[in-house]
Design a protein around this motif. Structure first.
Motif, PDB file in Angstrom:
ATOM      1  N   GLY A  20       0.821  -1.209   0.000  1.00  0.00           N
ATOM      2  CA  GLY A  20       0.000   0.000   0.000  1.00  0.00           C
ATOM      3  C   GLY A  20       0.857   1.262   0.000  1.00  0.00           C
ATOM      4  O   GLY A  20       0.550   2.231  -0.704  1.00  0.00           O
ATOM      5  N   LYS A  21       1.916   1.252   0.776  1.00  0.00           N
ATOM      6  CA  LYS A  21       2.810   2.416   0.824  1.00  0.00           C
ATOM      7  C   LYS A  21       3.509   2.601  -0.519  1.00  0.00           C
ATOM      8  O   LYS A  21       3.700   3.723  -0.980  1.00  0.00           O
ATOM      9  CB  LYS A  21       3.855   2.274   1.937  1.00  0.00           C
ATOM     10  N   TRP A  22       3.892   1.500  -1.153  1.00  0.00           N
ATOM     11  CA  TRP A  22       4.524   1.595  -2.479  1.00  0.00           C
ATOM     12  C   TRP A  22       3.536   2.165  -3.493  1.00  0.00           C
ATOM     13  O   TRP A  22       3.893   2.971  -4.343  1.00  0.00           O
ATOM     14  CB  TRP A  22       5.054   0.242  -2.943  1.00  0.00           C
ATOM     15  N   SER A  23       2.300   1.760  -3.366  1.00  0.00           N
ATOM     16  CA  SER A  23       1.267   2.273  -4.256  1.00  0.00           C
ATOM     17  C   SER A  23       1.135   3.790  -4.119  1.00  0.00           C
ATOM     18  O   SER A  23       0.936   4.499  -5.110  1.00  0.00           O
ATOM     19  CB  SER A  23      -0.065   1.591  -3.934  1.00  0.00           C
ATOM     20  N   THR A  69      10.835  -2.351 -11.011  1.00  0.00           N
ATOM     21  CA  THR A  69      11.273  -2.663  -9.651  1.00  0.00           C
ATOM     22  C   THR A  69      11.488  -1.369  -8.866  1.00  0.00           C
ATOM     23  O   THR A  69      11.523  -0.283  -9.437  1.00  0.00           O
ATOM     24  CB  THR A  69      12.597  -3.454  -9.663  1.00  0.00           C
ATOM     25  N   VAL A  70      11.652  -1.532  -7.564  1.00  0.00           N
ATOM     26  CA  VAL A  70      11.921  -0.373  -6.716  1.00  0.00           C
ATOM     27  C   VAL A  70      13.234   0.285  -7.136  1.00  0.00           C
ATOM     28  O   VAL A  70      13.324   1.513  -7.230  1.00  0.00           O
ATOM     29  CB  VAL A  70      11.965  -0.789  -5.227  1.00  0.00           C
ATOM     30  N   ALA A  71      14.245  -0.518  -7.428  1.00  0.00           N
ATOM     31  CA  ALA A  71      15.547   0.027  -7.831  1.00  0.00           C
ATOM     32  C   ALA A  71      15.439   0.789  -9.152  1.00  0.00           C
ATOM     33  O   ALA A  71      15.996   1.885  -9.291  1.00  0.00           O
ATOM     34  CB  ALA A  71      16.579  -1.086  -7.943  1.00  0.00           C
ATOM     35  N   GLU A  72      14.735   0.230 -10.139  1.00  0.00           N
ATOM     36  CA  GLU A  72      14.556   0.912 -11.424  1.00  0.00           C
ATOM     37  C   GLU A  72      13.775   2.209 -11.235  1.00  0.00           C
ATOM     38  O   GLU A  72      14.109   3.232 -11.837  1.00  0.00           O
ATOM     39  CB  GLU A  72      13.810   0.015 -12.413  1.00  0.00           C
ATOM     40  N   THR A  73      12.740   2.162 -10.410  1.00  0.00           N
ATOM     41  CA  THR A  73      11.934   3.349 -10.155  1.00  0.00           C
ATOM     42  C   THR A  73      12.769   4.416  -9.471  1.00  0.00           C
ATOM     43  O   THR A  73      12.699   5.596  -9.812  1.00  0.00           O
ATOM     44  CB  THR A  73      10.707   2.995  -9.294  1.00  0.00           C
ATOM     45  N   SER A  74      13.577   4.002  -8.514  1.00  0.00           N
ATOM     46  CA  SER A  74      14.433   4.938  -7.791  1.00  0.00           C
ATOM     47  C   SER A  74      15.415   5.620  -8.734  1.00  0.00           C
ATOM     48  O   SER A  74      15.596   6.845  -8.689  1.00  0.00           O
ATOM     49  CB  SER A  74      15.184   4.192  -6.677  1.00  0.00           C
ATOM     50  N   TYR A 119       6.904   4.593   2.902  1.00  0.00           N
ATOM     51  CA  TYR A 119       7.224   3.297   2.306  1.00  0.00           C
ATOM     52  C   TYR A 119       8.458   2.695   2.970  1.00  0.00           C
ATOM     53  O   TYR A 119       8.453   1.531   3.369  1.00  0.00           O
ATOM     54  CB  TYR A 119       7.455   3.448   0.799  1.00  0.00           C
ATOM     55  N   ASN A 120       9.517   3.492   3.094  1.00  0.00           N
ATOM     56  CA  ASN A 120      10.746   2.980   3.703  1.00  0.00           C
ATOM     57  C   ASN A 120      10.520   2.569   5.156  1.00  0.00           C
ATOM     58  O   ASN A 120      11.108   1.599   5.630  1.00  0.00           O
ATOM     59  CB  ASN A 120      11.884   3.990   3.583  1.00  0.00           C
ATOM     60  N   GLY A 121       9.656   3.288   5.881  1.00  0.00           N
ATOM     61  CA  GLY A 121       9.311   2.907   7.253  1.00  0.00           C
ATOM     62  C   GLY A 121       8.594   1.570   7.295  1.00  0.00           C
ATOM     63  O   GLY A 121       8.876   0.725   8.158  1.00  0.00           O
ATOM     64  N   ASP A 149      10.104 -12.462   1.608  1.00  0.00           N
ATOM     65  CA  ASP A 149      11.511 -12.087   1.486  1.00  0.00           C
ATOM     66  C   ASP A 149      11.660 -10.605   1.804  1.00  0.00           C
ATOM     67  O   ASP A 149      10.700  -9.830   1.718  1.00  0.00           O
ATOM     68  CB  ASP A 149      12.013 -12.350   0.060  1.00  0.00           C
ATOM     69  N   ALA A 150      12.885 -10.211   2.127  1.00  0.00           N
ATOM     70  CA  ALA A 150      13.169  -8.811   2.430  1.00  0.00           C
ATOM     71  C   ALA A 150      12.801  -7.938   1.235  1.00  0.00           C
ATOM     72  O   ALA A 150      12.967  -8.331   0.077  1.00  0.00           O
ATOM     73  CB  ALA A 150      14.639  -8.631   2.790  1.00  0.00           C
ATOM     74  N   ARG A 151      12.278  -6.762   1.521  1.00  0.00           N
ATOM     75  CA  ARG A 151      11.873  -5.820   0.475  1.00  0.00           C
ATOM     76  C   ARG A 151      12.959  -4.767   0.309  1.00  0.00           C
ATOM     77  O   ARG A 151      13.713  -4.472   1.233  1.00  0.00           O
ATOM     78  CB  ARG A 151      10.552  -5.152   0.869  1.00  0.00           C
ATOM     79  N   ASP A 152      13.022  -4.166  -0.879  1.00  0.00           N
ATOM     80  CA  ASP A 152      14.017  -3.137  -1.177  1.00  0.00           C
ATOM     81  C   ASP A 152      13.531  -1.778  -0.690  1.00  0.00           C
ATOM     82  O   ASP A 152      12.346  -1.452  -0.790  1.00  0.00           O
ATOM     83  CB  ASP A 152      14.258  -3.042  -2.687  1.00  0.00           C
ATOM     84  N   TYR A 153      14.475  -0.987  -0.207  1.00  0.00           N
ATOM     85  CA  TYR A 153      14.183   0.398   0.165  1.00  0.00           C
ATOM     86  C   TYR A 153      14.195   1.261  -1.090  1.00  0.00           C
ATOM     87  O   TYR A 153      14.866   0.946  -2.062  1.00  0.00           O
ATOM     88  CB  TYR A 153      15.253   0.937   1.130  1.00  0.00           C
TER      89      TYR A 153
END
Length: 184
Positions: free
Chosen positions: A35-38, A84-89, A139-141, A165-169
């Motif tokens: 939800g936070k990523w959204s 992905t989170v990395a690509e978006t970042s 999101y990071n929180g 699995d662990a999620r990316d910041y």
């Protein structure tokens, strides 16, 4: 023997209860992260929607700055295609850089700086940037809480088995770490 069986059943029931409670907690935390990523994506889309209006306003005053307009367009496309989170970042960092260059063009055009439409768009963009910062922080929180949960005992024993699995910041682009040079 009957007493031993009762103890074994009680231990199994307690252990199953702990796992079920932990699993439900992980599902809830995972959905919170989603939800936070959204919300991050929602704010990025809002900014993406504002940019064409800003670019068109600037184009009217600075038509010869085509390389900046192309950089903004390319960065928007890259952000739109990020999976992905990395690509978006990374794409977000590129878009922020291109927008900074676009807004710097305004400094060379006093009529543009006084244009009401440009000023409104610039204010909306600044507000959206603040919303993006808050959404990224939220999101990071949520990721921090989720990652801490799946790495803590006893959750670490079964989180991987259930596919957690662990999620990316959402990390800042490398260019954001360099101090900008201001010249007068």
């Amino acid at each position: 023997m009957n007493k031993t069986l009762m103890i074994i059943i009680a231990v199994v029931v307690i252990f199953a209860g702990i796992i079920m409670s932990g699993y439900n907690s992980l599902v809830s935390m995972n959905e919170n992260v989603n939800g936070k990523w959204s919300q991050v994506e929602n704010q990025l889309q809002r900014r993406n929607d504002l940019i064409p209006n800003l670019v068109n306003t600037v184009k009217g005053y600075a038509a010869h700055e085509s390389d900046v307009f192309k950089a903004v367009s390319d960065a928007r496309a890259k952000l739109g295609g990020a999976k992905t989170v990395a690509e978006t970042s990374q794409a977000n960092g590129e878009l922020s850089s291109a927008l900074s260059r676009l807004l710097m063009i305004a400094e060379n055009y006093p009529d543009l700086k006084a244009n009401t439409n440009f000023l409104q768009l610039q204010d909306e963009l600044a507000g959206t940037e603040n919303r993006i910062a808050v959404a990224r922080m939220d999101y990071n929180g949520a990721v921090q809480g989720f990652n801490a949960k799946i790495k803590s005992f006893p959750t670490v024993l079964y989180a991987g088995m259930f596919g957690f699995d662990a999620r990316d910041y959402f990390k800042a682009d490398e260019s954001a770490k360099t101090v900008p040079q201001v010249q007068f």
